[in-house]
Scaffold this motif. Structure first.
Motif: not given
Length: 136
Positions: A18, A103, A20-22, A27, A7-10, A40-41
């Motif tokens: 937002v 996004e 979300d680093e993968h 992360n 899972s990524p880190t928010r 990152a997303r």
């Protein structure tokens, strides 16, 4: 051997975006990739923007939905869903999005870090605009 990133880190940021680093310094610091690449997303709300910056890294932005705008000294690039924009380290740029938000996935080479993004604060931005003849 393949490594699963479960899972990524928010990463909290102001302005409603937002992150979300993968892959990157936050992360996956033990993976040995924290300085070479970050992935990152991002989800940005309608009308979101950030200050101008002059990063030391290249950035590949893959737009999944909405519109990402990239202001630069020569104008603005508008990337829509299904398109990609590439910026180069040393370019002065500013990211924002259209009225429907956006996004997207950001890939930075070498990896994003707060010390290499070089965001301008509001005072610097006002001085730059004034010097360019953009009277407020």
């Amino acid at each position: 051997m393949p490594e699963l990133i479960e899972s990524p880190t928010r990463i909290p940021v102001p302005g409603g975006k937002v992150i979300d680093e993968h892959v990157g310094a936050v992360n996956t610091p033990a993976a040995g990739l924290q300085t070479s690449v970050s992935v990152a997303r991002m989800v940005a709300p309608a009308g979101w923007s950030e200050p101008f910056q002059t990063p030391e890294f290249d950035e590949i932005t893959v737009v999944l939905s909405g519109t990402v705008l990239v202001d630069h000294d020569g104008g603005t690039v508008e990337a829509h869903a299904g398109q990609t924009v590439v910026t180069r380290g040393g370019e002065r740029i500013r990211y924002s999005c259209g009225p429907e938000g956006a996004e997207y996935v950001a890939i930075c080479l070498p990896a994003f870090s707060p010390g290499t993004v070089h965001r301008e604060d509001e005072a610097d931005e006002a001085a730059t605009a004034e010097a360019a003849g953009e009277v407020q």
